[in-house]
Design a protein around this motif. Structure first.
Motif, mmCIF file in Angstrom:
data_model
loop_
_atom_site.group_PDB
_atom_site.id
_atom_site.type_symbol
_atom_site.label_atom_id
_atom_site.label_comp_id
_atom_site.label_asym_id
_atom_site.label_seq_id
_atom_site.Cartn_x
_atom_site.Cartn_y
_atom_site.Cartn_z
ATOM 1 N N LEU A 194 -2.861 -0.051 6.153
ATOM 2 C CA LEU A 194 -3.589 -0.784 5.117
ATOM 3 C C LEU A 194 -5.023 -0.305 5.054
ATOM 4 O O LEU A 194 -5.634 -0.037 6.086
ATOM 5 C CB LEU A 194 -3.620 -2.284 5.421
ATOM 6 N N ASP A 202 -1.840 -11.224 0.520
ATOM 7 C CA ASP A 202 -2.783 -11.347 -0.593
ATOM 8 C C ASP A 202 -3.676 -12.577 -0.549
ATOM 9 O O ASP A 202 -4.225 -12.976 -1.564
ATOM 10 C CB ASP A 202 -2.062 -11.275 -1.941
ATOM 11 N N GLN A 208 0.865 -1.188 0.000
ATOM 12 C CA GLN A 208 0.000 0.000 0.000
ATOM 13 C C GLN A 208 0.902 1.238 0.000
ATOM 14 O O GLN A 208 1.065 1.908 1.009
ATOM 15 C CB GLN A 208 -0.909 0.015 1.232
ATOM 16 N N THR A 226 -6.844 -13.116 0.094
ATOM 17 C CA THR A 226 -8.110 -12.443 0.362
ATOM 18 C C THR A 226 -9.183 -13.414 0.825
ATOM 19 O O THR A 226 -10.154 -13.000 1.446
ATOM 20 C CB THR A 226 -8.607 -11.662 -0.869
ATOM 21 N N LYS A 276 -10.073 -9.577 4.391
ATOM 22 C CA LYS A 276 -9.311 -8.331 4.287
ATOM 23 C C LYS A 276 -9.830 -7.390 5.355
ATOM 24 O O LYS A 276 -10.987 -7.464 5.759
ATOM 25 C CB LYS A 276 -9.388 -7.733 2.896
ATOM 26 N N LYS A 281 -7.309 -4.187 2.331
ATOM 27 C CA LYS A 281 -6.343 -5.162 1.815
ATOM 28 C C LYS A 281 -6.281 -6.344 2.768
ATOM 29 O O LYS A 281 -6.565 -6.222 3.953
ATOM 30 C CB LYS A 281 -4.951 -4.547 1.724
ATOM 31 N N SER A 282 -5.840 -7.453 2.240
ATOM 32 C CA SER A 282 -5.605 -8.617 3.083
ATOM 33 C C SER A 282 -4.304 -8.403 3.843
ATOM 34 O O SER A 282 -3.284 -8.055 3.251
ATOM 35 C CB SER A 282 -5.491 -9.886 2.245
#
Length: 181
Positions: free
Chosen positions: A62, A70, A17, A72, A76, A65-66
């Motif tokens: 964040l 990533d 991020q 997910t 998240k 987002k997970s």
């Protein structure tokens, strides 16, 4: 000062991020000016009032987002902030339609109330396990449009805050006027 066990996570966040706080602010101001999603509007309010609502928060790490590389499917998190104490502060948001009437709507509201708490508690556990972060370094909060959740957090160690749909809409209109005058 960030504890060593959080340093790896904070570095990860900065990679996935990379937007600045100003970039994120501009995104949320766009949401306010052209609201197309009620949940995003609630999140915009939270982002722009984070210091008033949750004064411990100092830096957004964040957004949507997970936290788990990533994955997910593991969930998240709406917001993950770094606190002034060097802990993580997880915030889940939920726009709950408190204006709708009827038995079906009451059932839907209750489902949403339960789900938002379940989400943040589950994420806290996953953060702790995946990143090897001590549970006492993870704080949780819920921010909704339903004041009925305010008392629910006490028994599960989740901080709760809310804003009514009416107040959220007044704020949006006033914010929009202040930016276009």
């Amino acid at each position: 000062m960030i504890a060593n066990d959080l340093y790896k996570f904070v570095s990860y966040c900065k990679r996935i991020q990379p937007q600045t706080q100003e970039d994120i602010k501009q995104f949320f101001e766009g949401v306010i000016l052209f609201p197309y999603d009620k949940e995003l509007l609630l999140q915009a309010y939270l982002f722009l009032h984070i210091k008033d609502l949750f004064p411990k928060c100092c830096e957004l790490l964040l957004f949507e987002k997970s936290p788990i590389a990533d994955y997910t499917d593991l969930g998240k998190c709406d917001f993950v902030y770094l606190t002034f104490e060097g802990n993580l502060f997880l915030v889940e948001t939920k726009f709950i339609d408190t204006e709708a009437k009827g038995a079906t709507e009451r059932k839907r509201r209750n489902k949403h109330r339960n789900k938002v708490f379940e989400q943040v508690i589950t994420l806290k556990s996953r953060f702790s396990q995946y990143w090897d972060i001590r549970l006492e370094q993870l704080e949780c909060a819920v921010f909704t449009t339903d004041s009925e959740v305010d008392w629910r957090g006490d028994s599960v160690n989740v901080i709760t805050k809310s804003i009514s749909i009416e107040e959220l809409e007044k704020w949006r209109i006033n914010y929009k006027k202040s930016k276009h005058c």
